[in-house]
Write a protein that holds these residues in place. Structure first.
Motif, mmCIF file in Angstrom:
data_model
loop_
_atom_site.group_PDB
_atom_site.id
_atom_site.type_symbol
_atom_site.label_atom_id
_atom_site.label_comp_id
_atom_site.label_asym_id
_atom_site.label_seq_id
_atom_site.Cartn_x
_atom_site.Cartn_y
_atom_site.Cartn_z
ATOM 1 N N LEU A 31 0.776 -1.208 -0.035
ATOM 2 C CA LEU A 31 -0.052 0.051 0.012
ATOM 3 C C LEU A 31 0.972 1.275 -0.119
ATOM 4 C CD1 LEU A 31 -2.087 -2.332 0.904
ATOM 5 C CD2 LEU A 31 -3.070 -0.731 2.363
ATOM 6 N N ILE A 32 0.613 2.184 -0.679
ATOM 7 C CA ILE A 32 0.739 3.877 -0.708
ATOM 8 C C ILE A 32 -0.021 4.533 -0.244
ATOM 9 C CG2 ILE A 32 2.197 5.145 -2.087
ATOM 10 C CD1 ILE A 32 2.480 3.280 -4.208
ATOM 11 N N ILE A 33 0.638 5.247 0.828
ATOM 12 C CA ILE A 33 -0.640 5.933 1.551
ATOM 13 C C ILE A 33 0.031 7.510 1.626
ATOM 14 C CG2 ILE A 33 -1.602 4.397 2.622
ATOM 15 C CD1 ILE A 33 -0.261 5.255 5.147
ATOM 16 N N GLY A 34 -0.655 8.372 1.811
ATOM 17 C CA GLY A 34 0.052 9.791 1.987
ATOM 18 C C GLY A 34 -0.954 10.844 1.796
ATOM 19 N N GLN A 35 -0.881 12.156 2.131
ATOM 20 C CA GLN A 35 -1.727 13.311 1.731
ATOM 21 C C GLN A 35 -1.947 13.308 0.527
ATOM 22 O OE1 GLN A 35 -0.324 16.320 4.458
ATOM 23 N NE2 GLN A 35 -1.502 15.687 6.430
ATOM 24 N N SER A 36 -2.923 14.366 0.041
ATOM 25 C CA SER A 36 -2.974 14.755 -1.307
ATOM 26 C C SER A 36 -1.758 15.704 -1.461
ATOM 27 C CB SER A 36 -4.222 15.698 -1.557
ATOM 28 O OG SER A 36 -5.096 14.607 -1.567
ATOM 29 N N GLY A 37 -1.058 15.427 -2.759
ATOM 30 C CA GLY A 37 0.003 16.265 -3.156
ATOM 31 C C GLY A 37 1.418 15.559 -2.588
ATOM 32 N N SER A 38 1.257 14.562 -1.979
ATOM 33 C CA SER A 38 2.466 13.788 -1.511
ATOM 34 C C SER A 38 3.143 13.175 -2.691
ATOM 35 C CB SER A 38 1.968 12.660 -0.238
ATOM 36 O OG SER A 38 1.154 11.752 -1.231
ATOM 37 N N GLY A 39 2.768 12.698 -3.762
ATOM 38 C CA GLY A 39 3.418 12.219 -4.922
ATOM 39 C C GLY A 39 2.860 10.837 -5.143
ATOM 40 N N LYS A 40 1.776 10.189 -4.364
ATOM 41 C CA LYS A 40 1.555 9.025 -4.595
ATOM 42 C C LYS A 40 0.994 8.709 -6.095
ATOM 43 C CE LYS A 40 -2.238 8.795 -1.983
ATOM 44 N NZ LYS A 40 -2.258 10.137 -1.854
ATOM 45 N N THR A 41 0.020 9.608 -6.666
ATOM 46 C CA THR A 41 -0.338 9.391 -8.212
ATOM 47 C C THR A 41 0.919 9.215 -9.260
ATOM 48 O OG1 THR A 41 -2.350 10.433 -7.595
ATOM 49 C CG2 THR A 41 -1.749 10.167 -9.990
ATOM 50 N N VAL A 42 1.869 10.315 -8.919
ATOM 51 C CA VAL A 42 2.900 10.315 -9.941
ATOM 52 C C VAL A 42 3.903 9.120 -9.582
ATOM 53 C CG1 VAL A 42 5.139 11.512 -10.333
ATOM 54 C CG2 VAL A 42 3.245 12.832 -9.897
ATOM 55 N N PHE A 43 4.082 8.616 -8.564
ATOM 56 C CA PHE A 43 4.782 7.491 -8.101
ATOM 57 C C PHE A 43 4.059 6.206 -8.804
ATOM 58 C CE2 PHE A 43 6.474 4.497 -4.311
ATOM 59 C CZ PHE A 43 7.411 4.054 -5.348
ATOM 60 N N MET A 44 2.745 6.000 -8.782
ATOM 61 C CA MET A 44 2.350 4.982 -9.488
ATOM 62 C C MET A 44 2.385 5.213 -10.784
ATOM 63 S SD MET A 44 -1.548 3.231 -9.045
ATOM 64 C CE MET A 44 -1.144 2.274 -7.472
ATOM 65 N N LYS A 45 2.269 6.124 -11.513
ATOM 66 C CA LYS A 45 2.395 6.258 -13.043
ATOM 67 C C LYS A 45 3.822 6.163 -13.290
ATOM 68 C CE LYS A 45 -1.296 9.715 -13.684
ATOM 69 N NZ LYS A 45 -1.778 11.052 -14.192
ATOM 70 N N CYS A 46 4.813 6.396 -12.630
ATOM 71 C CA CYS A 46 6.229 5.935 -12.851
ATOM 72 C C CYS A 46 6.225 4.695 -12.956
ATOM 73 C CB CYS A 46 7.236 6.545 -12.095
ATOM 74 S SG CYS A 46 7.494 8.245 -12.254
ATOM 75 N N LEU A 47 5.519 3.764 -12.017
ATOM 76 C CA LEU A 47 5.620 2.270 -12.072
ATOM 77 C C LEU A 47 4.939 1.582 -13.275
ATOM 78 C CD1 LEU A 47 4.608 1.806 -8.084
ATOM 79 C CD2 LEU A 47 6.960 1.505 -8.998
ATOM 80 N N LEU A 48 3.975 2.267 -13.705
ATOM 81 C CA LEU A 48 3.124 1.881 -14.742
ATOM 82 C C LEU A 48 3.936 2.094 -15.908
ATOM 83 C CD1 LEU A 48 -0.359 2.608 -13.451
ATOM 84 C CD2 LEU A 48 0.195 0.507 -14.338
ATOM 85 N N GLY A 49 4.862 2.799 -16.153
ATOM 86 C CA GLY A 49 5.407 3.239 -17.197
ATOM 87 C C GLY A 49 4.843 4.524 -17.964
ATOM 88 N N LEU A 50 3.942 5.005 -17.347
ATOM 89 C CA LEU A 50 3.174 6.054 -17.880
ATOM 90 C C LEU A 50 3.917 7.448 -17.769
ATOM 91 C CD1 LEU A 50 -0.310 5.610 -16.578
ATOM 92 C CD2 LEU A 50 0.667 4.611 -18.736
ATOM 93 N N LEU A 51 4.857 7.503 -16.930
ATOM 94 C CA LEU A 51 5.739 8.580 -16.635
ATOM 95 C C LEU A 51 7.359 8.333 -16.576
ATOM 96 C CD1 LEU A 51 4.067 10.830 -14.001
ATOM 97 C CD2 LEU A 51 4.206 11.374 -16.545
ATOM 98 N N THR A 52 8.323 8.933 -17.433
ATOM 99 C CA THR A 52 9.371 8.480 -17.296
ATOM 100 C C THR A 52 10.224 9.278 -16.164
ATOM 101 O OG1 THR A 52 9.493 8.354 -19.699
ATOM 102 C CG2 THR A 52 11.670 8.594 -18.633
ATOM 103 N N PRO A 53 10.685 8.613 -15.181
ATOM 104 C CA PRO A 53 11.279 9.307 -14.193
ATOM 105 C C PRO A 53 12.639 10.288 -14.468
ATOM 106 C CG PRO A 53 11.248 6.712 -13.592
ATOM 107 C CD PRO A 53 10.938 7.078 -15.072
ATOM 108 N N THR A 54 12.785 11.154 -13.706
ATOM 109 C CA THR A 54 13.984 11.994 -14.057
ATOM 110 C C THR A 54 15.209 11.326 -13.852
ATOM 111 O OG1 THR A 54 12.499 14.123 -13.467
ATOM 112 C CG2 THR A 54 14.786 14.238 -13.604
ATOM 113 N N ALA A 55 15.462 10.514 -12.743
ATOM 114 C CA ALA A 55 16.676 9.953 -12.167
ATOM 115 C C ALA A 55 16.167 8.611 -11.706
ATOM 116 C CB ALA A 55 17.463 10.710 -11.356
ATOM 117 N N GLY A 56 17.070 7.663 -11.450
ATOM 118 C CA GLY A 56 16.939 6.619 -10.631
ATOM 119 C C GLY A 56 16.303 5.340 -11.446
#
Length: 255
Positions: A31-56
């Motif tokens: 589970l990924i938890i956190g307040q709105s704006g914490s980065g959860k959605t961006v994190f999941m989109k990176c995991l899905l390959g929908l966004l390309t990470p800047t680094a890492g």
């Protein structure tokens, strides 16, 4: 298994993910938890390959996504199932048609083979008599089960769920949680869930990652979250009096 190494993601001058490292284990509900704006959605989109990470790096079964060819990435995406927040069913298709859609799009199975698989997964999510119904004719909880059936119809290695309990009553939400956990264990899937639902955290949080301002502030299990003295976590998880009492009862029982 999914391994995340020092993941960073920026949009212009704004850094949203700030060096996250963690592991999502196979056969467990992560589970990924956190307040709105914490980065959860961006994190999941990176995991899905929908966004390309800047680094890492993100590694799937030890293979770095950044080093994969286009063909390998395409194959990987077909091994991913997704349950969207609003179920995202096609209104013009029956339950059966919605679940069959990925098979029709991405496989060369015969109609009989696809029908057999659809029948199987609908039975698995306890929807044996809903084949010919349309989304508007079934309840929100049933729609969510259809979404889960569609997500697992391709036998995915990875299952991603974005707020799977959104809009559901507590009893139905618990049924959906239990269903996701059962399927995760039964098929040994790496399941990652974005959620605001603290009931989900307490019920199925085998691995919990708490994000704050793009940083992994804390990680642990549903048992460990009761014992943590991390103020950011306790302020978020125990913001209601009910969960404060649950935590106090747990700690008193351990003494």
């Amino acid at each position: 298994m999914i391994e995340v190494e020092n993941l960073r993601k920026s949009f212009g001058d704004t850094e949203v993910l700030k060096g996250i490292s963690t592991t999502f284990e196979k056969g467990k509900t992560n589970l990924i938890i956190g307040q709105s704006g914490s980065g959860k959605t961006v994190f999941m989109k990176c995991l899905l390959g929908l966004l390309t990470p800047t680094a890492g790096n993100i590694l799937y079964e030890g293979k770095a996504y950044s080093e994969m060819t286009r063909e390998v990435r395409r194959d990987l995406r077909q091994e991913m199932g997704m349950v969207f927040q609003g179920s995202a069913l096609f209104d013009s298709m029956t339950v059966e048609g919605n679940v069959m859609f990925p098979l029709d799009m991405f496989t060369k199975q015969s109609r009989a083979e696809m029908q057999e698989r659809v029948d199987f997964v609908l039975h698995r999510v306890n929807l044996v008599d809903a084949h010919k119904k349309y989304p508007a004719e079934i309840s929100g909880g049933m729609q969510k089960r259809v979404a889960i059936a569609r997500a697992i119809v391709m036998n995915p290695k990875y299952l991603f769920c974005d707020e799977p309990n959104s809009g559901l009553d507590p009893k139905t939400a618990m049924l959906i949680d239990n269903l996701i956990q059962e399927i995760t264990e039964e098929y040994n899937i790496t399941t990652v869930i974005n959620t605001h639902d603290m009931n989900s955290v307490m019920e199925i949080g085998e691995k919990i990652i708490f994000l704050k301002n793009g940083i992994k502030e804390w990680e642990g299990t549903k048992k460990e979250i009761f014992r943590t003295d991390n103020e950011a976590v306790t302020n978020f998880v125990y913001s209601s009096e009910l969960f404060k009492k649950v935590r106090q009862m747990y700690l008193e029982g351990k003494n």
